[in-house]
Scaffold this active site. Sequence first.
Site, PDB file in Angstrom:
ATOM      1  CD  GLU A 166      -3.290  -0.572   1.965  1.00  0.00           C
ATOM      2  OE1 GLU A 166      -4.298  -0.950   1.287  1.00  0.00           O
ATOM      3  OE2 GLU A 166      -3.244   0.001   2.921  1.00  0.00           O
ATOM      4  CB  SER A 211      -6.701   5.349  -5.058  1.00  0.00           C
ATOM      5  OG  SER A 211      -6.629   6.290  -4.157  1.00  0.00           O
TER       6      SER A 211
HETATM    7  P1  PGA Z   1      -8.262   3.447  -0.346  1.00  0.00           P
HETATM    8  O1  PGA Z   1      -7.654   2.784   1.090  1.00  0.00           O
HETATM    9  O2  PGA Z   1      -8.749   2.411  -1.176  1.00  0.00           O
HETATM   10  O3  PGA Z   1      -9.300   4.281   0.215  1.00  0.00           O
HETATM   11  O4  PGA Z   1      -7.049   4.302  -0.911  1.00  0.00           O
HETATM   12  C1  PGA Z   1      -6.750   1.622   1.021  1.00  0.00           C
HETATM   13  C2  PGA Z   1      -6.383   1.165   2.394  1.00  0.00           C
HETATM   14  O5  PGA Z   1      -6.051   2.150   3.320  1.00  0.00           O
HETATM   15  O6  PGA Z   1      -6.489   0.122   2.916  1.00  0.00           O
END
Ligand code: PGA
Length: 250
Positions: A166, A211
Amino acid sequence: MSERRALVAANWKMNGSRAANDAWLTEFAAGSDGITCEVVVCSPYVYVPQLRDRLAADHVGAQDVSANLAGAFTGDVSAEMLRDVGCGWVIVGHSERRQWHHETDEMVALKTERALQAGLRPLVCVGETLQQREAGQPLAVLSSQLAAILQRVGADGLLRGGLAYEPVWAIGTGRTATPQQTQEVHAALRAQVHQGAPGPANALRIVYGGSVKPGNAPELFAQPDIDGGLIGGASLVAADFVAICRATTV
Ligand code: PGA
């Protein structure tokens, strides 16, 4: 995608209410026919029992766990307690925990070990900040985050759950790492695990988070080393989450 079974986890973060969760679970159940990936829903602690009323333990996750076993740790929740209420999974080392709660690599590794000892499956997160990426060092940062985990629980421990890449700059920002950028990182992470443990490395699910939306999921999941996703914002809308789960099979 590969012969590994895809894993898609919803990270609701600090969102939800009994009523909203009920509606989400109903919509998810109605739309989830034929989904082939493994699905995990990670709610705030207090809603874990509500999830368990509707889902099997293998599909229910928490978003954090204490590094301590029991005792004078006000506000903490132990891995044994999560297991006791029927939780099957736990997210460990999310960047929001690392950032806002100052969790170090060592602490994340210890939490991973606690989860495993209690029979929980840890989804362990690694990720670089924008500053680290712009300094040209994303792989070095990721490699030391992963090394701390491997040192404590080994590749076999990590394999019990999964690894989530991530990039911090892509979380909740609408900015997604490109499929090629992501593939490159996932391949490097897998290669690192492979050095010491070829078998587990090949079987390890490495999912991407940052995202992910129904629109960009198919291209991401088409990459050979991207084995699913950890979905934040888009997981709050059941129909979008279902669409992302389905994108693992196209
Ligand atoms: P997001 O978050 O899909 O809103 O970017 C992903 C996460 O933090 O697990």
